[in-house]
Design a protein around this motif. Structure first.
Motif, short mmCIF file in Angstrom:
data_model
loop_
_atom_site.label_atom_id
_atom_site.label_comp_id
_atom_site.label_asym_id
_atom_site.label_seq_id
_atom_site.Cartn_x
_atom_site.Cartn_y
_atom_site.Cartn_z
N ARG A 87 0.71 -1.23 0.03
CA ARG A 87 -0.02 0.04 -0.03
C ARG A 87 0.94 1.19 0.06
NH1 ARG A 87 -3.02 0.60 4.38
NH2 ARG A 87 -2.34 -1.34 5.38
N ALA A 88 2.00 1.26 0.76
CA ALA A 88 2.70 2.38 0.85
C ALA A 88 3.63 2.58 -0.52
CB ALA A 88 4.07 1.94 2.00
N GLY C 55 14.81 0.20 10.17
CA GLY C 55 13.61 -0.25 10.89
C GLY C 55 12.74 -1.05 9.65
N PHE C 56 13.23 -1.25 8.45
CA PHE C 56 12.49 -1.92 7.56
C PHE C 56 12.65 -3.50 7.55
CE2 PHE C 56 12.82 2.27 5.46
CZ PHE C 56 11.77 2.51 5.14
N ASP C 57 11.62 -4.12 7.50
CA ASP C 57 11.64 -5.81 7.27
C ASP C 57 12.39 -6.15 6.03
OD1 ASP C 57 11.20 -8.17 8.64
OD2 ASP C 57 9.91 -8.43 7.07
N VAL C 58 13.65 -6.62 6.07
CA VAL C 58 14.19 -7.03 4.81
C VAL C 58 13.55 -8.02 4.16
CG1 VAL C 58 16.47 -7.88 3.82
CG2 VAL C 58 16.48 -6.08 5.54
N ARG C 59 13.02 -8.80 4.88
CA ARG C 59 12.50 -10.05 4.13
C ARG C 59 11.02 -9.62 3.31
NH1 ARG C 59 11.29 -15.51 7.12
NH2 ARG C 59 10.29 -17.04 5.45
N HIS D 8 6.68 15.48 11.48
CA HIS D 8 6.75 16.67 11.17
C HIS D 8 7.57 17.05 9.77
CE1 HIS D 8 4.61 18.02 14.68
NE2 HIS D 8 5.31 17.34 15.38
N ASP D 9 8.32 15.73 9.51
CA ASP D 9 9.13 15.66 8.32
C ASP D 9 8.14 15.86 7.07
OD1 ASP D 9 10.76 15.47 6.24
OD2 ASP D 9 11.87 13.63 7.01
N ASP D 10 7.69 17.17 6.66
CA ASP D 10 6.64 16.89 5.36
C ASP D 10 7.59 16.58 4.16
OD1 ASP D 10 6.23 20.49 5.25
OD2 ASP D 10 8.25 19.22 5.07
N THR D 11 8.85 16.42 4.14
CA THR D 11 9.60 15.94 2.66
C THR D 11 9.20 14.69 2.38
OG1 THR D 11 11.48 15.62 3.73
CG2 THR D 11 11.12 17.87 2.77
N SER D 12 8.98 13.92 3.53
CA SER D 12 8.81 12.39 3.56
C SER D 12 7.51 11.93 3.88
CB SER D 12 9.97 11.78 4.06
OG SER D 12 9.86 10.26 4.16
N PRO D 13 6.53 11.82 2.99
CA PRO D 13 5.14 11.43 3.32
C PRO D 13 5.25 9.81 3.91
CG PRO D 13 5.40 10.76 0.96
CD PRO D 13 6.70 11.88 1.45
N ALA D 19 7.88 5.04 6.12
CA ALA D 19 8.61 6.14 5.30
C ALA D 19 8.65 5.65 3.91
CB ALA D 19 9.99 6.44 6.05
N VAL D 20 7.76 6.38 3.21
CA VAL D 20 7.58 5.85 1.85
C VAL D 20 8.67 6.14 0.77
CG1 VAL D 20 6.24 6.06 -0.33
CG2 VAL D 20 4.78 6.13 1.87
N ASP D 21 8.93 7.57 1.01
CA ASP D 21 10.33 7.84 0.06
C ASP D 21 11.54 7.06 0.39
OD1 ASP D 21 8.62 9.49 -1.16
OD2 ASP D 21 9.59 11.49 -0.09
N ARG D 22 11.86 6.88 1.56
CA ARG D 22 12.95 5.99 1.99
C ARG D 22 12.86 4.62 1.53
NH1 ARG D 22 16.65 6.22 6.69
NH2 ARG D 22 18.34 5.08 5.92
N LEU D 23 11.71 4.14 1.65
CA LEU D 23 11.46 2.59 1.17
C LEU D 23 11.69 2.52 -0.27
CD1 LEU D 23 10.58 -0.50 1.78
CD2 LEU D 23 8.16 0.59 1.63
N ARG D 24 11.19 3.72 -1.04
CA ARG D 24 11.12 3.56 -2.57
C ARG D 24 12.62 3.65 -2.72
NH1 ARG D 24 6.69 4.15 -5.99
NH2 ARG D 24 5.66 5.23 -4.21
#
Lengths: 91, 91, 91, 91
Positions: A87-88, C55-59, D8-13, D19-24
Motif C-alpha cells: 500500500r505504501a 527499521g524496515f523488514d528486509v524479508r 513533522h518531516d513533510d518532505t517524506s510522506p 517512510a515511503v520515500d525512503r522505502l522507494r
C-alpha cells in the motif's frame, strides 16, 4: 591433516599415512546416501509432474509447501507487513 | 489451471473447483519425501564431521567424491588440459 | 579442445598449442568482471543493512522486489490461485 | 518492524507507518544494482562463449580461475593431499 592408524593394527592397512579402510568406508557411505537423496529428489519431481498432469498449478503448490513450514502466526505477520509495504508503494 | 473432479465422485470433495483429497495427498507425499531428504543431508553432514574428527581433510574427500563420478578417461583428459593451460600461463 | 594460433603470428606466442595471449586476456577479463560483480553484491548487501537499521523488514522488501519483477496480471493470477488452494486446504 | 518518520518531516510522506520515500529509494537502488549485476553476468557468459568458439575448453578455464583465487602454497597443499588420498584408494 592426515588420519593415521596404529602400525600394529593389521586389519586396517595404511598407505601414505592414510587409514585406507576408514577412508574407503567414509566415501562409500556418503556415496550411498547421496544416491538415496538423488532418488528422493527424482520421486519429488515425479509427484510434481503428476500434479501438473492432474491440472494443478505446481508453482502454487510450492508456495503452499513453503507456507506450511511456517507457524500460522508467522504467516499472518508476514502477510500484514507485505500488505503495508504494498500500500505504501501503491502496488 | 484448476484440477476438477467428477461431480458424482462423492469420495473426493471439491472446494473452489479443487480436488481437495488429491491436492492434500500430493502435498503430504512431497512433505514426507522432503523430510527424508533432509534427514539424509543430515546423515551426510554427520559422516563428514566424523571424517574430520578422524583427521581426514573433508575438502579433499569431496574432491575424491567428485572424481569418482567421472570416467577414468574423462579424469585423465581434464587433468591433461588443466596441465597444458597451467603451463601456458606459467602457473 | 585446444586453441591454436597461426605459427607465423609472432605477436601471440603459443605454448603447448595454446594461444597464450588470448587465453590470458580471456581470464583477466572474466576476473575483472567477477570482481565488479562481487562489489555490486556487496553494495546490495549494504543497502539491505541500511534498510534494516532504518527499521524496515528486509524479508518483506525482498518479497516486494520479487513482485515488482512480475506483471500486475501475473501477480493477481498467482494470488487468486494461492487463495483457492489455501481455502481448499483450510489454511 | 516498521520504519517510521518524524511526523513533522513533510518532505517524506508516510503511509501505514512507513517512510515511503525512503522505502522507494531503497528498492530502486537495489533494483538498479541488480540490473548491473545481471548485465555483468551476461558479459561473463559472453566471454566464455567467445573462449569456446576460439577453441578453448571452458571447464578448464573455470578451473584455472578457481586456482588463481588461491595462494600458490594452498594449491600445492591441496594437490599433495589429493594425491595421497588417490593413491590410498588406488585411483
Amino acid at each position: 591433516m592426515l588420519a593415521t592408524v596404529d602400525q600394529h593394527d593389521d586389519t586396517s592397512p595404511e598407505i601414505g599415512g592414510i587409514a585406507v579402510d576408514r577412508l574407503r568406508s567414509i566415501i562409500e557411505r556418503v556415496e550411498r546416501l547421496e544416491e538415496e537423496r538423488k532418488a528422493l529428489s527424482g520421486d519429488i519431481k515425479d509427484i510434481f509432474a503428476e500434479a501438473k498432469s492432474a491440472g494443478f498449478d505446481v508453482r502454487t503448490i510450492k508456495q503452499i509447501l513453503k507456507l506450511r513450514r511456517l507457524e500460522p502466526s508467522a504467516i499472518e505477520e508476514q502477510e500484514t507487513l507485505l500488505d503495508i509495504y504494498r500500500r505504501a508503494l501503491g502496488m
